[in-house]
Design an enzyme around this catalytic site. Sequence first.
Site, PDB file in Angstrom:
ATOM      1  N   THR A  13       0.828  -1.207   0.000  1.00  0.00           N
ATOM      2  CA  THR A  13       0.000   0.000   0.000  1.00  0.00           C
ATOM      3  C   THR A  13       0.864   1.260   0.000  1.00  0.00           C
ATOM      4  OG1 THR A  13      -1.655  -1.223   1.249  1.00  0.00           O
ATOM      5  CG2 THR A  13      -1.845   1.172   1.269  1.00  0.00           C
ATOM      6  N   VAL A 130       2.979   8.678  11.446  1.00  0.00           N
ATOM      7  CA  VAL A 130       1.917   9.175  12.338  1.00  0.00           C
ATOM      8  C   VAL A 130       0.850   9.913  11.532  1.00  0.00           C
ATOM      9  CG1 VAL A 130       1.385  10.572  14.378  1.00  0.00           C
ATOM     10  CG2 VAL A 130       3.618   9.475  14.183  1.00  0.00           C
ATOM     11  N   LYS A 203       2.263   5.427  17.676  1.00  0.00           N
ATOM     12  CA  LYS A 203       2.225   6.809  17.152  1.00  0.00           C
ATOM     13  C   LYS A 203       2.299   7.827  18.286  1.00  0.00           C
ATOM     14  CE  LYS A 203      -0.489   5.223  13.200  1.00  0.00           C
ATOM     15  NZ  LYS A 203      -1.846   4.933  12.750  1.00  0.00           N
TER      16      LYS A 203
HETATM   17  N1  HSE Z   1      -3.618   0.826  10.523  1.00  0.00           N
HETATM   18  C1  HSE Z   1      -3.327   2.209  10.577  1.00  0.00           C
HETATM   19  C2  HSE Z   1      -4.609   2.968  10.880  1.00  0.00           C
HETATM   20  C3  HSE Z   1      -2.745   2.641   9.263  1.00  0.00           C
HETATM   21  O1  HSE Z   1      -5.688   2.390  10.766  1.00  0.00           O
HETATM   22  O2  HSE Z   1      -4.551   4.125  11.225  1.00  0.00           O
HETATM   23  C4  HSE Z   1      -2.069   3.958   9.321  1.00  0.00           C
HETATM   24  O3  HSE Z   1      -1.025   3.980  10.233  1.00  0.00           O
END
Ligand code: HSE
Length: 429
Positions: A13, A130, A203
């Site tokens: 992705t 983030v 994050k």
């Molecule tokens: N899995 C993460 C989310 C993707 O849903 O925010 C982006 O970091």
Amino acid sequence: MSALRIGVCGNGTVGGGTIELLRNQAALLSARSGRELVLTRIGARRDRDDCPALDVPVHRDLLEVAHAEDVDVLVESIGGTSLAKELVETALRSGKSVVTANKALVAEHGNELLALAEECNQSLLCEAAVAGGVPILKALRDGMAANSVSELSGIINGTGNFILTEMGAHQRSFDDVLTEAQALGYAEADPTFDVEGIDAAHKLSILAAMAFATPLNFPAVFCEGISAVTPADIQFADELGYRIKHLGIAKQHADGVELRVHPTLLPKDALLASVDGVLNAVRLQGDAAGETVYSGAGAGRFPTASAVVADLVDLARADTKPLHCLGVPVAKLEPQPILPMDAVSCAWYLRLEAEDRPGVMSQLASCLGAEGISIEALIQKPPKGAASTVPVVVLTNAAREDALRRAVSAIAALPGIDQPHCIRIESPN
Ligand code: HSE
């Protein structure tokens, strides 16, 4: 100036989106950087239909990209923390800067990797790690450079926000919405990282390190996911004037830092309360700028690639001058104590089932009162059909976590009342 030569490792992705963006926006990127950004190598363990085939060498052995003479910057978008770490270390030691979208890698190994980058006179940047397409790290590092940031809070997992939004708006089941989020490419390879809050904790640790100029401290983040939130909670919260959001919260206190990720009731008029779907948003409280909010797509192919490519543009503009991802060299970061959750204070939402008989409510109120916790609001619904229990929801005033836990144990020990389900309430100033 000569072109900035880029090797992208990972064609999923994020990597695939980055490759496409470098191709589709080549003229714009060159105009903005003052030099060309050229893709010279791709590292991909297998071909993918959604990644454009380009006229550049594709390496199955990703470490070859880290060693390639014609690569100035390696983009790490393979995910995980084992091979990714080896790849980043190899690239830095081979005299290449690195751009990564990998929050787990930065949160868990960032202190060491940033130190290595400095030692090698290279940069390690991670805007895409983030909040996807939201340039929150640049906002914190550059735009808010004149501020002391006292707190930040954010919706920093798109999958979790998508699930809570859809459950509330369309009464869809948790599993059904999660399956859709995975199909849309929002979710992590292991979706428990999204729903149990680990991704948000990764994050938050990066945001807090930057906001408070302190080393990354992922293990210290308190983390609670959304899997215990029910449609009934969302409905009760709505009746009481709240939305339920999965927040990452970091606060600077005189004696240390609060770091927590958990489902949170937010008043409907709070700025983050109306951020829905896969959107992310981060709210900063700065002493000069006041409250600022940054919002946008937190996941997905092009939003995340946008952040990766923005870091590449920064590197192109900086030429050979190394950039400090956290704003300062790692040696300047000051370790800070992390406050234990027991000492954290907030208002609470409690939901429980209680027998429908006289005296139950007064016993419940006594358990809270014994800990000095006052009731702010209370809802009791009539029994459904022949049920002998009724749903009860209590909102409390602010209470320390340890006092609330003692009160909840006492409530759960009462005859005719089951274990309350508890959610913290945050009321931004
Ligand atoms: N899995 C993460 C989310 C993707 O849903 O925010 C982006 O970091």
